[in-house]
Design a protein around this motif. Structure first.
Motif, short mmCIF file in Angstrom:
data_model
loop_
_atom_site.label_atom_id
_atom_site.label_comp_id
_atom_site.label_asym_id
_atom_site.label_seq_id
_atom_site.Cartn_x
_atom_site.Cartn_y
_atom_site.Cartn_z
N ARG A 6 0.87 -1.34 0.05
CA ARG A 6 -0.20 -0.15 0.02
C ARG A 6 1.00 1.17 -0.12
O ARG A 6 1.86 1.31 0.71
N LYS A 7 0.50 2.22 -0.80
CA LYS A 7 1.20 3.57 -1.02
C LYS A 7 0.75 4.41 0.04
O LYS A 7 -0.47 4.66 0.29
N HIS A 8 1.58 5.01 0.91
CA HIS A 8 1.48 5.88 2.27
C HIS A 8 1.42 7.24 1.76
O HIS A 8 2.27 7.52 1.14
N LEU A 9 0.35 8.00 2.26
CA LEU A 9 0.58 9.15 2.05
C LEU A 9 0.90 9.92 3.25
O LEU A 9 1.05 9.37 4.10
N ARG A 11 -0.33 12.42 5.04
CA ARG A 11 -1.48 12.59 5.77
C ARG A 11 -1.51 11.41 6.92
O ARG A 11 -2.05 11.38 8.15
N ASP A 12 -1.02 10.20 6.35
CA ASP A 12 -0.93 8.94 7.10
C ASP A 12 -0.18 9.15 8.46
O ASP A 12 -0.30 8.47 9.51
N PHE A 13 0.83 9.87 8.28
CA PHE A 13 1.87 10.20 9.41
C PHE A 13 1.49 11.47 10.19
O PHE A 13 2.33 11.80 11.02
N ASN A 14 0.41 12.07 9.92
CA ASN A 14 0.14 13.73 10.48
C ASN A 14 0.13 13.47 11.98
O ASN A 14 0.73 14.41 12.76
N HIS A 15 -0.20 12.33 12.37
CA HIS A 15 -0.36 12.31 14.22
C HIS A 15 0.84 12.42 14.82
O HIS A 15 1.11 12.90 15.79
#
Length: 238
Positions: A6-9, A11-15
């Motif tokens: 899966r390609k991560h964006l 925003r997936d790491f924004n937390h």
């Protein structure tokens, strides 16, 4: 058959890479060592002007000086810059614009103009000169070095004023380097110890000028530019 990853964006790491206080990407991420919560350096320093508690978990960080419990996280900073395209360049440009805006004007009187201070690893001795690099790629800061007058006590050592009190140098210069510069200019013996103060508070050797400006100068009311540092012979209270 190989599974497709899966390609991560971003925003997936924004937390993990945003500040609890300003909700933006962490700029100069700084961790509170007591609870390991991380914030933008500017955000947490400003918060500690009014409170000694961590803004996220509420733990008391330090009874009197919570700034002592902060540590820059350079590894996290590099990760964020790699994850967010253009963020490093944007922040560096904003820093340069800020320091340019706050430098003394070119038409200021001669006694208010700054000499350029070269760091020791430039090969310079503190004199101004166009041939030295002087860390020009760093954000620059102008400071005024004032001699703190003696109290007149018997046996007290004295130091004199500098011929040129206004200097411009990298904002990453430390107090330790400023002390070396003063010793060189005032022709002090190597055993002669100095204190450097800002707003009456003795600054640590490893404090950078940027850190002092952000935590001791900028947030204290009507202080003007350039930042004023005072020096005096070291006072032993023991």
């Amino acid at each position: 058959m190989a599974a497709t990853g899966r390609k991560h964006l971003v925003r997936d790491f924004n937390h993990f890479i945003t500040c609890y206080l300003c909700r933006g990407y962490l700029i100069k991420p700084t961790t509170v060592t007591e609870c390991l919560h991380t914030f933008c350096k500017g955000c947490i320093v400003q918060h500690f002007e009014d409170s000694n508690d961590c803004p996220k978990c509420g733990i008391q960080v330090h009874e009197t000086n919570p700034l002592e419990m902060l540590r820059l996280d350079n590894t996290l900073e590099e990760i964020i810059f790699k994850l967010v395209p253009g963020l490093r360049e944007k922040e560096e440009q904003q820093e340069l614009d800020f320091w340019r805006k706050n430098q003394p004007k070119a038409d200021a009187p001669e006694n208010l103009r700054c000499q350029r201070f070269c760091l020791p690893d430039d090969g310079g001795d503190g004199d101004d000169g166009d041939d030295e690099d002087c860390h020009r790629s760093d954000p620059q800061i102008a400071i005024c070095l004032d001699c703190l007058r003696s109290t007149g006590q018997a046996g007290e050592r004295t130091v004199t004023d500098l011929m040129k009190r206004f200097i411009r140098c990298s904002s990453r210069v430390t107090v330790g380097t400023i002390k070396k510069f003063l010793s060189l200019k005032l022709k002090l013996p190597s055993s002669y110890e100095l204190d450097v103060l800002c707003n009456g508070e003795i600054m640590g050797r490893d404090h950078t000028l940027e850190f002092i400006y952000m935590t001791r100068w900028r947030l204290h009311g009507d202080n003007t530019y350039p930042m004023v540092l005072e020096y005096r012979p070291r006072i032993d209270f023991g």
